[in-house]
Design an enzyme around this catalytic site. Structure first.
Site, PDB file in Angstrom:
ATOM      1  N   GLY A  45       0.785  -1.240   0.000  1.00 15.77           N
ATOM      2  CA  GLY A  45       0.000   0.000   0.000  1.00 15.77           C
ATOM      3  C   GLY A  45       0.807   1.276   0.000  1.00 15.77           C
ATOM      4  O   GLY A  45       0.357   2.317  -0.467  1.00 15.77           O
ATOM      5  N   ASP A 101       0.700   3.289   4.327  1.00 12.51           N
ATOM      6  CA  ASP A 101      -0.288   4.131   3.647  1.00 12.51           C
ATOM      7  C   ASP A 101      -1.293   4.729   4.616  1.00 12.51           C
ATOM      8  O   ASP A 101      -1.593   5.914   4.569  1.00 12.51           O
ATOM      9  CB  ASP A 101      -1.006   3.339   2.529  1.00 12.51           C
ATOM     10  CG  ASP A 101      -1.569   1.993   3.011  1.00 12.51           C
ATOM     11  OD1 ASP A 101      -1.393   1.636   4.196  1.00 12.51           O
ATOM     12  OD2 ASP A 101      -2.175   1.280   2.184  1.00 12.51           O
ATOM     13  N   ASP A 104      -5.427   2.646  10.413  1.00 19.10           N
ATOM     14  CA  ASP A 104      -6.856   2.425  10.641  1.00 19.10           C
ATOM     15  C   ASP A 104      -7.014   1.982  12.094  1.00 19.10           C
ATOM     16  O   ASP A 104      -7.076   2.809  12.991  1.00 19.10           O
ATOM     17  CB  ASP A 104      -7.344   1.387   9.620  1.00 19.10           C
ATOM     18  CG  ASP A 104      -8.845   1.168   9.667  1.00 19.10           C
ATOM     19  OD1 ASP A 104      -9.557   1.996  10.256  1.00 19.10           O
ATOM     20  OD2 ASP A 104      -9.331   0.169   9.095  1.00 19.10           O
ATOM     21  N   LYS A 132      -7.226   7.427  10.221  1.00 19.05           N
ATOM     22  CA  LYS A 132      -8.657   7.552  10.527  1.00 19.05           C
ATOM     23  C   LYS A 132      -8.802   7.733  12.032  1.00 19.05           C
ATOM     24  O   LYS A 132      -8.806   6.745  12.770  1.00 19.05           O
ATOM     25  CB  LYS A 132      -9.420   6.303  10.076  1.00 19.05           C
ATOM     26  CG  LYS A 132      -9.461   6.111   8.565  1.00 19.05           C
ATOM     27  CD  LYS A 132     -10.215   4.843   8.202  1.00 19.05           C
ATOM     28  CE  LYS A 132     -10.254   4.627   6.710  1.00 19.05           C
ATOM     29  NZ  LYS A 132     -10.782   3.294   6.344  1.00 19.05           N
ATOM     30  N   PHE A 153     -13.945   4.100   3.250  1.00 17.63           N
ATOM     31  CA  PHE A 153     -12.948   3.253   2.596  1.00 17.63           C
ATOM     32  C   PHE A 153     -12.416   3.964   1.365  1.00 17.63           C
ATOM     33  O   PHE A 153     -13.151   4.270   0.448  1.00 17.63           O
ATOM     34  CB  PHE A 153     -13.539   1.897   2.220  1.00 17.63           C
ATOM     35  CG  PHE A 153     -12.473   0.918   1.802  1.00 17.63           C
ATOM     36  CD1 PHE A 153     -11.702   0.266   2.749  1.00 17.63           C
ATOM     37  CD2 PHE A 153     -12.214   0.684   0.460  1.00 17.63           C
ATOM     38  CE1 PHE A 153     -10.689  -0.608   2.366  1.00 17.63           C
ATOM     39  CE2 PHE A 153     -11.206  -0.190   0.067  1.00 17.63           C
ATOM     40  CZ  PHE A 153     -10.447  -0.837   1.027  1.00 17.63           C
ATOM     41  N   VAL A 154     -11.117   4.219   1.383  1.00 17.68           N
ATOM     42  CA  VAL A 154     -10.514   4.979   0.290  1.00 17.68           C
ATOM     43  C   VAL A 154      -9.586   4.105  -0.549  1.00 17.68           C
ATOM     44  O   VAL A 154      -9.025   3.121  -0.062  1.00 17.68           O
ATOM     45  CB  VAL A 154      -9.721   6.197   0.831  1.00 17.68           C
ATOM     46  CG1 VAL A 154     -10.680   7.231   1.419  1.00 17.68           C
ATOM     47  CG2 VAL A 154      -8.682   5.794   1.870  1.00 17.68           C
ATOM     48  N   ASP A 160      -5.476   0.032  -2.182  1.00 15.05           N
ATOM     49  CA  ASP A 160      -6.174  -0.877  -3.090  1.00 15.05           C
ATOM     50  C   ASP A 160      -7.505  -1.358  -2.549  1.00 15.05           C
ATOM     51  O   ASP A 160      -7.804  -1.252  -1.364  1.00 15.05           O
ATOM     52  CB  ASP A 160      -5.299  -2.121  -3.327  1.00 15.05           C
ATOM     53  CG  ASP A 160      -5.274  -3.030  -2.093  1.00 15.05           C
ATOM     54  OD1 ASP A 160      -4.881  -2.550  -1.012  1.00 15.05           O
ATOM     55  OD2 ASP A 160      -5.685  -4.202  -2.197  1.00 15.05           O
ATOM     56  N   ARG A 166      -4.640   0.912  -7.182  1.00 11.44           N
ATOM     57  CA  ARG A 166      -3.422   1.510  -6.614  1.00 11.44           C
ATOM     58  C   ARG A 166      -2.882   2.618  -7.514  1.00 11.44           C
ATOM     59  O   ARG A 166      -2.238   3.542  -7.061  1.00 11.44           O
ATOM     60  CB  ARG A 166      -2.323   0.454  -6.436  1.00 11.44           C
ATOM     61  CG  ARG A 166      -2.633  -0.608  -5.400  1.00 11.44           C
ATOM     62  CD  ARG A 166      -1.365  -1.372  -5.030  1.00 11.44           C
ATOM     63  NE  ARG A 166      -1.644  -2.671  -4.436  1.00 11.44           N
ATOM     64  CZ  ARG A 166      -1.894  -2.874  -3.155  1.00 11.44           C
ATOM     65  NH1 ARG A 166      -1.926  -1.865  -2.325  1.00 11.44           N
ATOM     66  NH2 ARG A 166      -2.128  -4.082  -2.699  1.00 11.44           N
TER      67      ARG A 166
HETATM   68  P1  5GP Z   1      -4.980  -1.345  10.450  1.00 14.69           P
HETATM   69  O1  5GP Z   1      -4.114  -2.528  10.761  1.00 14.69           O
HETATM   70  O2  5GP Z   1      -4.430  -0.041  10.957  1.00 14.69           O
HETATM   71  O3  5GP Z   1      -6.411  -1.552  10.861  1.00 14.69           O
HETATM   72  O4  5GP Z   1      -5.094  -1.286   8.899  1.00 14.69           O
HETATM   73  C1  5GP Z   1      -4.062  -0.779   8.162  1.00 14.69           C
HETATM   74  C2  5GP Z   1      -4.035  -1.393   6.794  1.00 14.69           C
HETATM   75  O5  5GP Z   1      -5.359  -1.691   6.344  1.00 14.69           O
HETATM   76  C3  5GP Z   1      -3.467  -0.418   5.823  1.00 14.69           C
HETATM   77  O6  5GP Z   1      -2.086  -0.652   5.643  1.00 14.69           O
HETATM   78  C4  5GP Z   1      -4.271  -0.672   4.580  1.00 14.69           C
HETATM   79  O7  5GP Z   1      -3.626  -1.649   3.810  1.00 14.69           O
HETATM   80  C5  5GP Z   1      -5.584  -1.215   5.055  1.00 14.69           C
HETATM   81  N1  5GP Z   1      -6.648  -0.176   5.111  1.00 14.69           N
HETATM   82  C6  5GP Z   1      -7.203   0.409   6.193  1.00 14.69           C
HETATM   83  N2  5GP Z   1      -8.128   1.320   5.845  1.00 14.69           N
HETATM   84  C7  5GP Z   1      -8.159   1.313   4.499  1.00 14.69           C
HETATM   85  C8  5GP Z   1      -8.895   2.077   3.520  1.00 14.69           C
HETATM   86  O8  5GP Z   1      -9.732   2.945   3.786  1.00 14.69           O
HETATM   87  N3  5GP Z   1      -8.626   1.781   2.211  1.00 14.69           N
HETATM   88  C9  5GP Z   1      -7.722   0.823   1.833  1.00 14.69           C
HETATM   89  N4  5GP Z   1      -7.551   0.643   0.546  1.00 14.69           N
HETATM   90  N5  5GP Z   1      -7.001   0.118   2.724  1.00 14.69           N
HETATM   91  C10 5GP Z   1      -7.215   0.368   4.034  1.00 14.69           C
HETATM   92 MG    MG Z   2      -1.431  -1.836   3.795  1.00 18.23          MG
END
Ligand code: 5GP
Ligand code: MG
Length: 180
Positions: A45, A101, A104, A132, A153-154, A160, A166
Protein backbone atom coordinates in the site's frame (compact mmCIF):
# COMPACT_ATOMS: atom_id res chain seq x y z
CA UNK A 1 -11.73 2.85 -13.06
CA UNK A 2 -13.15 6.38 -12.85
CA UNK A 3 -16.74 5.22 -12.63
CA UNK A 4 -15.88 3.12 -9.54
CA UNK A 5 -14.85 6.19 -7.54
CA UNK A 6 -17.74 7.92 -5.79
CA UNK A 7 -15.85 11.13 -5.04
CA UNK A 8 -12.32 12.44 -4.72
CA UNK A 9 -11.33 12.92 -1.09
CA UNK A 10 -7.81 14.29 -1.59
CA UNK A 11 -6.76 15.47 -5.06
CA UNK A 12 -3.26 14.77 -6.38
CA UNK A 13 -1.96 18.33 -6.00
CA UNK A 14 -2.87 18.42 -2.31
CA UNK A 15 -1.18 15.04 -1.83
CA UNK A 16 2.00 16.27 -3.50
CA UNK A 17 2.12 19.46 -1.41
CA UNK A 18 1.62 17.55 1.83
CA UNK A 19 4.16 14.85 0.96
CA UNK A 20 6.74 17.55 0.29
CA UNK A 21 5.95 19.10 3.70
CA UNK A 22 6.21 15.72 5.41
CA UNK A 23 9.66 15.21 3.90
CA UNK A 24 10.69 18.51 5.45
CA UNK A 25 9.31 17.45 8.85
CA UNK A 26 11.18 14.15 8.59
CA UNK A 27 14.43 15.90 7.60
CA UNK A 28 14.17 18.19 10.62
CA UNK A 29 13.86 15.25 13.00
CA UNK A 30 16.72 13.17 11.62
CA UNK A 31 19.13 15.98 10.83
CA UNK A 32 22.70 14.71 11.00
CA UNK A 33 21.66 11.19 11.98
CA UNK A 34 19.93 10.77 8.66
CA UNK A 35 22.96 9.10 7.06
CA UNK A 36 22.06 5.91 8.88
CA UNK A 37 18.35 6.03 8.18
CA UNK A 38 16.64 2.88 7.02
CA UNK A 39 13.14 3.32 5.68
CA UNK A 40 10.89 0.30 6.00
CA UNK A 41 7.78 0.58 3.82
CA UNK A 42 4.87 -1.67 4.61
CA UNK A 43 4.12 -3.23 1.22
CA UNK A 44 2.27 -2.91 -1.00
CA UNK A 45 0.00 0.00 0.00
CA UNK A 46 2.83 2.43 0.70
CA UNK A 47 4.67 2.13 -2.63
CA UNK A 48 3.41 5.28 -4.34
CA UNK A 49 3.69 7.37 -1.18
CA UNK A 50 7.18 6.00 -0.57
CA UNK A 51 8.33 6.75 -4.10
CA UNK A 52 7.21 10.37 -3.83
CA UNK A 53 8.35 10.91 -0.23
CA UNK A 54 11.92 9.68 -0.59
CA UNK A 55 12.56 11.85 -3.63
CA UNK A 56 12.00 14.88 -1.40
CA UNK A 57 14.49 13.63 1.24
CA UNK A 58 17.84 15.35 0.76
CA UNK A 59 20.01 12.79 2.59
CA UNK A 60 21.37 9.27 2.13
CA UNK A 61 19.06 6.49 3.15
CA UNK A 62 18.35 2.83 2.51
CA UNK A 63 15.12 0.94 1.95
CA UNK A 64 14.53 -2.28 3.86
CA UNK A 65 11.72 -4.34 2.41
CA UNK A 66 9.20 -6.44 4.28
CA UNK A 67 5.71 -7.55 3.25
CA UNK A 68 2.72 -7.63 5.55
CA UNK A 69 -0.68 -8.93 4.58
CA UNK A 70 -3.78 -7.57 6.25
CA UNK A 71 -6.96 -7.68 4.22
CA UNK A 72 -7.98 -10.33 1.78
CA UNK A 73 -10.26 -8.26 -0.37
CA UNK A 74 -12.53 -7.13 2.47
CA UNK A 75 -12.85 -3.49 3.49
CA UNK A 76 -13.25 -4.08 7.22
CA UNK A 77 -10.28 -4.46 9.55
CA UNK A 78 -10.92 -8.11 10.22
CA UNK A 79 -8.46 -10.93 9.82
CA UNK A 80 -4.95 -11.47 11.00
CA UNK A 81 -1.84 -9.46 10.29
CA UNK A 82 0.63 -11.78 8.60
CA UNK A 83 4.35 -11.34 7.96
CA UNK A 84 4.68 -12.55 4.36
CA UNK A 85 8.29 -11.56 3.69
CA UNK A 86 10.77 -10.56 6.39
CA UNK A 87 13.09 -7.55 6.30
CA UNK A 88 15.95 -7.54 3.83
CA UNK A 89 18.32 -5.38 5.95
CA UNK A 90 19.85 -5.60 9.43
CA UNK A 91 18.50 -2.67 11.46
CA UNK A 92 20.47 -3.21 14.67
CA UNK A 93 21.81 0.17 15.88
CA UNK A 94 20.26 2.01 12.93
CA UNK A 95 17.61 4.71 12.78
CA UNK A 96 14.44 3.22 11.36
CA UNK A 97 11.37 4.89 9.90
CA UNK A 98 8.39 2.66 9.11
CA UNK A 99 6.19 4.01 6.31
CA UNK A 100 2.63 2.88 5.71
CA UNK A 101 -0.29 4.13 3.65
CA UNK A 102 -2.93 4.38 6.36
CA UNK A 103 -3.45 3.94 10.08
CA UNK A 104 -6.86 2.43 10.64
CA UNK A 105 -7.13 0.22 13.75
CA UNK A 106 -3.34 0.30 14.16
CA UNK A 107 -3.05 -3.48 14.17
CA UNK A 108 -0.68 -3.61 11.23
CA UNK A 109 1.75 -0.94 12.41
CA UNK A 110 1.71 -2.28 15.94
CA UNK A 111 2.76 -5.68 14.68
CA UNK A 112 5.51 -4.23 12.49
CA UNK A 113 6.83 -2.01 15.30
CA UNK A 114 6.87 -4.95 17.70
CA UNK A 115 8.79 -7.06 15.21
CA UNK A 116 11.36 -4.33 14.58
CA UNK A 117 11.83 -3.17 18.18
CA UNK A 118 13.16 -6.60 19.13
CA UNK A 119 16.05 -6.08 16.72
CA UNK A 120 17.27 -3.06 18.71
CA UNK A 121 17.36 -0.19 16.24
CA UNK A 122 18.87 3.10 17.49
CA UNK A 123 15.45 4.68 17.04
CA UNK A 124 12.12 3.60 15.63
CA UNK A 125 9.50 5.99 14.28
CA UNK A 126 6.41 5.64 12.11
CA UNK A 127 5.00 7.64 9.24
CA UNK A 128 1.60 7.27 7.56
CA UNK A 129 0.02 9.23 4.75
CA UNK A 130 -3.50 8.81 6.14
CA UNK A 131 -5.07 8.25 9.54
CA UNK A 132 -8.66 7.55 10.53
CA UNK A 133 -8.94 9.22 13.95
CA UNK A 134 -12.35 7.63 14.51
CA UNK A 135 -10.70 4.21 14.69
CA UNK A 136 -7.01 4.81 15.45
CA UNK A 137 -5.98 3.70 18.97
CA UNK A 138 -5.19 6.53 21.36
CA UNK A 139 -2.25 4.65 22.88
CA UNK A 140 -0.32 4.25 19.65
CA UNK A 141 1.65 7.31 18.60
CA UNK A 142 2.61 7.89 14.99
CA UNK A 143 5.28 10.55 14.57
CA UNK A 144 4.41 11.70 11.04
CA UNK A 145 0.84 11.88 9.67
CA UNK A 146 -0.14 13.31 6.30
CA UNK A 147 -3.90 13.67 6.57
CA UNK A 148 -6.57 12.78 9.08
CA UNK A 149 -9.58 11.51 7.17
CA UNK A 150 -13.17 10.50 7.88
CA UNK A 151 -14.03 6.85 8.39
CA UNK A 152 -14.65 5.88 4.77
CA UNK A 153 -12.95 3.25 2.60
CA UNK A 154 -10.51 4.98 0.29
CA UNK A 155 -8.50 3.81 -2.72
CA UNK A 156 -5.87 5.31 -4.99
CA UNK A 157 -2.32 6.60 -4.56
CA UNK A 158 -1.22 3.09 -3.58
CA UNK A 159 -4.32 2.08 -1.64
CA UNK A 160 -6.17 -0.88 -3.09
CA UNK A 161 -9.37 -2.79 -3.08
CA UNK A 162 -8.72 -6.39 -4.12
CA UNK A 163 -5.31 -5.17 -5.42
CA UNK A 164 -6.95 -2.77 -7.87
CA UNK A 165 -6.98 1.05 -7.90
CA UNK A 166 -3.42 1.51 -6.61
CA UNK A 167 -2.60 3.45 -9.78
CA UNK A 168 -5.47 5.95 -9.37
CA UNK A 169 -3.56 9.25 -8.85
CA UNK A 170 -5.98 10.83 -6.34
CA UNK A 171 -7.28 9.45 -3.07
CA UNK A 172 -10.94 8.67 -3.60
CA UNK A 173 -13.91 7.01 -1.94
CA UNK A 174 -14.82 3.71 -3.56
CA UNK A 175 -18.50 3.24 -4.45
CA UNK A 176 -19.90 1.21 -1.52
CA UNK A 177 -22.00 -0.97 -3.82
CA UNK A 178 -18.75 -2.41 -5.21
CA UNK A 179 -17.96 -4.14 -1.94
CA UNK A 180 -21.40 -4.45 -0.38
P1 5GP B 1 -4.98 -1.34 10.45
O1 5GP B 1 -4.11 -2.53 10.76
O2 5GP B 1 -4.43 -0.04 10.96
O3 5GP B 1 -6.41 -1.55 10.86
O4 5GP B 1 -5.09 -1.29 8.90
C1 5GP B 1 -4.06 -0.78 8.16
C2 5GP B 1 -4.03 -1.39 6.79
O5 5GP B 1 -5.36 -1.69 6.34
C3 5GP B 1 -3.47 -0.42 5.82
O6 5GP B 1 -2.09 -0.65 5.64
C4 5GP B 1 -4.27 -0.67 4.58
O7 5GP B 1 -3.63 -1.65 3.81
C5 5GP B 1 -5.58 -1.21 5.06
N1 5GP B 1 -6.65 -0.18 5.11
C6 5GP B 1 -7.20 0.41 6.19
N2 5GP B 1 -8.13 1.32 5.84
C7 5GP B 1 -8.16 1.31 4.50
C8 5GP B 1 -8.89 2.08 3.52
O8 5GP B 1 -9.73 2.95 3.79
N3 5GP B 1 -8.63 1.78 2.21
C9 5GP B 1 -7.72 0.82 1.83
N4 5GP B 1 -7.55 0.64 0.55
N5 5GP B 1 -7.00 0.12 2.72
C10 5GP B 1 -7.21 0.37 4.03
MG1 MG C 1 -1.43 -1.84 3.80
Amino acid sequence: MKQDIERILIPRDRIQARVREMAREISEVYGDDSQGLIIVPVLAGSIIFLADLIRFLPFKMKIGLMTISRYRGATTSGGEVRLVQDLTLDIHGRHVLVVDDILDTGKTLRMVVEQLRGRQPASLRTCVLLRKPARAPKDFAVEFVGFDIEDVFVVGYGLDYGDHYRNWPDIGVLRPELYA
